[in-house]
Design a protein around this motif. Structure first.
Motif, short mmCIF file in Angstrom:
data_model
loop_
_atom_site.label_atom_id
_atom_site.label_comp_id
_atom_site.label_asym_id
_atom_site.label_seq_id
_atom_site.Cartn_x
_atom_site.Cartn_y
_atom_site.Cartn_z
N GLY A 1 -7.42 11.50 73.89
CA GLY A 1 -7.39 11.67 74.25
C GLY A 1 -8.11 13.51 74.57
N GLY A 2 -8.09 13.66 72.89
CA GLY A 2 -8.33 15.04 72.92
C GLY A 2 -7.68 15.66 71.55
N PHE A 3 -7.73 17.37 72.36
CA PHE A 3 -6.48 18.14 71.00
C PHE A 3 -5.53 17.54 71.65
CE2 PHE A 3 -10.47 19.77 69.80
CZ PHE A 3 -10.32 20.12 68.13
N GLU A 4 -4.10 17.33 71.30
CA GLU A 4 -2.72 17.10 71.81
C GLU A 4 -1.82 18.13 70.94
OE1 GLU A 4 -1.60 13.82 70.40
OE2 GLU A 4 -3.07 12.30 72.10
N PRO A 5 -1.82 19.22 71.86
CA PRO A 5 -0.68 19.48 70.96
C PRO A 5 1.12 19.44 70.81
CG PRO A 5 0.42 19.76 73.64
CD PRO A 5 -1.00 18.98 73.49
N ARG A 6 1.64 20.02 69.47
CA ARG A 6 2.49 19.28 68.72
C ARG A 6 3.57 21.24 68.48
NH1 ARG A 6 0.38 15.64 70.03
NH2 ARG A 6 0.58 13.53 68.60
N THR A 7 4.34 21.43 68.87
CA THR A 7 5.68 21.87 68.59
C THR A 7 6.30 21.57 67.47
OG1 THR A 7 5.32 22.98 71.10
CG2 THR A 7 6.74 23.82 70.09
N HIS A 8 6.12 23.38 66.61
CA HIS A 8 7.68 23.06 65.63
C HIS A 8 9.12 24.64 66.23
CE1 HIS A 8 5.27 20.13 63.90
NE2 HIS A 8 4.10 21.02 64.49
N LEU A 9 9.94 24.02 65.71
CA LEU A 9 10.67 25.34 65.65
C LEU A 9 10.30 25.58 64.38
CD1 LEU A 9 12.79 26.52 67.44
CD2 LEU A 9 14.60 25.03 66.68
N ILE A 10 10.15 27.37 64.88
CA ILE A 10 10.38 28.49 62.92
C ILE A 10 12.40 28.94 63.32
CG2 ILE A 10 9.36 29.18 62.03
CD1 ILE A 10 7.63 27.59 62.11
N ASN A 11 12.97 28.03 62.53
CA ASN A 11 13.95 28.90 62.61
C ASN A 11 14.30 30.15 61.55
OD1 ASN A 11 16.79 29.31 62.46
ND2 ASN A 11 17.60 27.19 61.69
N ALA A 12 14.84 31.60 62.54
CA ALA A 12 14.52 32.05 61.92
C ALA A 12 16.11 33.25 61.39
CB ALA A 12 14.41 33.58 62.39
N GLU A 13 16.94 32.01 61.07
CA GLU A 13 18.40 32.72 61.04
C GLU A 13 18.65 32.59 59.99
OE1 GLU A 13 22.83 30.03 61.21
OE2 GLU A 13 21.09 29.44 61.94
N GLU A 14 19.56 33.34 59.52
CA GLU A 14 19.93 34.02 57.67
C GLU A 14 21.42 34.36 57.88
OE1 GLU A 14 18.14 37.49 57.36
OE2 GLU A 14 16.46 37.56 57.76
N ARG A 15 21.56 33.62 56.70
CA ARG A 15 22.95 33.01 56.77
C ARG A 15 23.96 34.96 55.99
NH1 ARG A 15 25.46 29.18 58.49
NH2 ARG A 15 24.83 27.15 58.06
N PRO A 16 24.64 35.19 55.99
CA PRO A 16 25.55 36.00 55.81
C PRO A 16 25.73 36.53 54.23
CG PRO A 16 27.26 35.61 56.79
CD PRO A 16 26.21 33.92 56.74
N PRO A 17 25.75 37.16 53.63
CA PRO A 17 25.80 37.89 52.67
C PRO A 17 26.92 36.96 51.87
CG PRO A 17 25.50 39.67 53.11
CD PRO A 17 25.39 39.42 54.09
N MET A 18 26.87 36.19 50.86
CA MET A 18 28.30 35.00 50.40
C MET A 18 29.77 35.66 49.73
SD MET A 18 28.95 32.13 49.70
CE MET A 18 27.18 30.90 49.52
N SER A 19 29.72 37.01 49.21
CA SER A 19 30.44 37.49 49.68
C SER A 19 31.16 37.76 50.69
CB SER A 19 30.31 38.77 48.95
OG SER A 19 29.54 39.90 49.78
N THR A 20 30.43 37.91 51.61
CA THR A 20 31.61 37.78 53.18
C THR A 20 32.23 36.65 53.25
OG1 THR A 20 29.79 37.34 54.26
CG2 THR A 20 30.05 39.58 53.74
N ILE A 21 31.86 35.21 52.78
CA ILE A 21 32.22 34.08 52.96
C ILE A 21 33.80 34.03 52.52
CG2 ILE A 21 32.03 31.77 53.32
CD1 ILE A 21 30.09 33.35 54.62
#
Length: 320
Positions: free
Chosen positions: A291-311
């Motif tokens: 039927g023409g152009f069909e939108p596809r929406t993707h999630l861009i995850n910008a999460e960041e893990r903290p410095p490993m020294s804090t785990i």
């Protein structure tokens, strides 16, 4: 700032041949425990290539010369025989979900690299992508070299030509996201880093003492984030780069590169003064349907893990 980048380029750029293996082995012995090296391959459905890379590294840098102490493949959920191929070739294989199991995993390359700090034992961590073709072990010996011989260097990026496919005129056309997104961002906002040839390259080595202090973007922004954060944490002279020749690997299609570019731009924006942005954003792309152009929406995850020294688990392991 650009003059500083050019001066850095002349002082902190080498070739793999500048440090022959005998020199590296002598430096490694002199360093003792601080010279222990773990090579980490993050892998997702890389059955076709991961075994060849592992075989080359084990043969050249573990059996012929004892440069590498640990060869680790971290499988991030492959549906093919990636783990079996890596183990058969001689790597230690760990699944992403087995590392820090109390913390649910999220998809993304950066997530795997971050967790690998908990799984790897070396004081020098060397990352290598698992989709490389015609792999040469000098990729590893080249980039760990400055960390063994230059005490004030903390992170070393590989630099190389990136052919696009097998076309004769494609020798310098790979790295499209680098040229269209990462390099403009660095020149505009972090001109000190304008001399880095391959800012998004997946082959780099660093001291654990640096990596454990840095946050890790969970997705494709991880390389750019680590580069910028190293500049801010340790200074420009803590960075170096080594020419290892030619890098051949699997290329992604334009839409996949678009999603990668969005993650990289989001990572850069997070590091600009005054930026307050959501951790997850939607990106709409289009496919042509009946039927023409069909939108596809993707999630861009910008999460960041903290410095490993804090785990806590990591801190307890290091203390032990």
């Amino acid at each position: 700032m650009l003059e500083e980048a050019e001066e850095w380029l002349s002082r902190r750029s080498w070739t793999a041949a500048d440090r022959p293996l005998p020199r590296l082995l002598n430096a490694k012995r002199a360093a003792g425990a601080a010279g222990s090296i773990s090579v980490v391959l993050p892998a997702l459905n890389e059955e076709a290539t991961v075994g060849t890379i592992v075989e080359a590294l084990r043969r050249d840098l573990m059996e012929r010369v004892p440069l590498i102490d640990e060869l680790l493949v971290v499988d991030s959920g492959s549906t093919d025989r990636t783990s079996e191929a890596a183990a058969a070739a001689g790597a230690k294989v760990v699944h992403r979900d087995e590392i820090l199991p109390r913390m649910p995993t999220v998809p993304g390359k950066g997530e795997v690299l971050w967790r690998s700090l908990m799984a790897a034992s070396g004081e020098i961590i060397c990352y290598v992508d698992a989709d490389l073709r015609e792999f040469d072990s000098t990729f590893v010996s080249g980039i760990v070299g400055p960390l063994l011989t230059e005490p004030d260097v903390h992170l070393v990026k590989a630099m190389y030509d990136r052919p696009l496919g097998d076309k004769p005129n494609g020798a310098h056309q790979g790295g499209r996201v680098t040229e269209l997104v990462a390099r403009p961002l660095l020149n505009l906002h972090w001109p000190q880093l304008a001399g880095v040839v391959q800012p998004l390259g997946g082959e780099y080595a660093a001291r654990r003492s640096l990596l454990e202090r840095l946050p890790f973007p969970v997705g494709y922004g991880v390389e750019l984030g680590l580069l910028i954060d190293t500049l801010h944490t340790a200074g420009l002279d803590a960075l170096a780069q080594v020419d290892v020749g030619v890098r051949k690997h699997r290329h992604q299609d334009g839409q996949a590169l678009g999603r990668m570019a969005a993650a990289i731009m989001r990572t850069a924006q997070c590091r600009l003064p005054g930026s307050v942005l959501p951790m997850q954003v939607d990106m709409t792309q289009f496919d042509r349907g009946e039927g023409g152009f069909e939108p596809r929406t993707h999630l861009i995850n910008a999460e960041e893990r903290p410095p490993m020294s804090t785990i806590p688990e990591y801190a307890a392991r290091q203390a032990a």
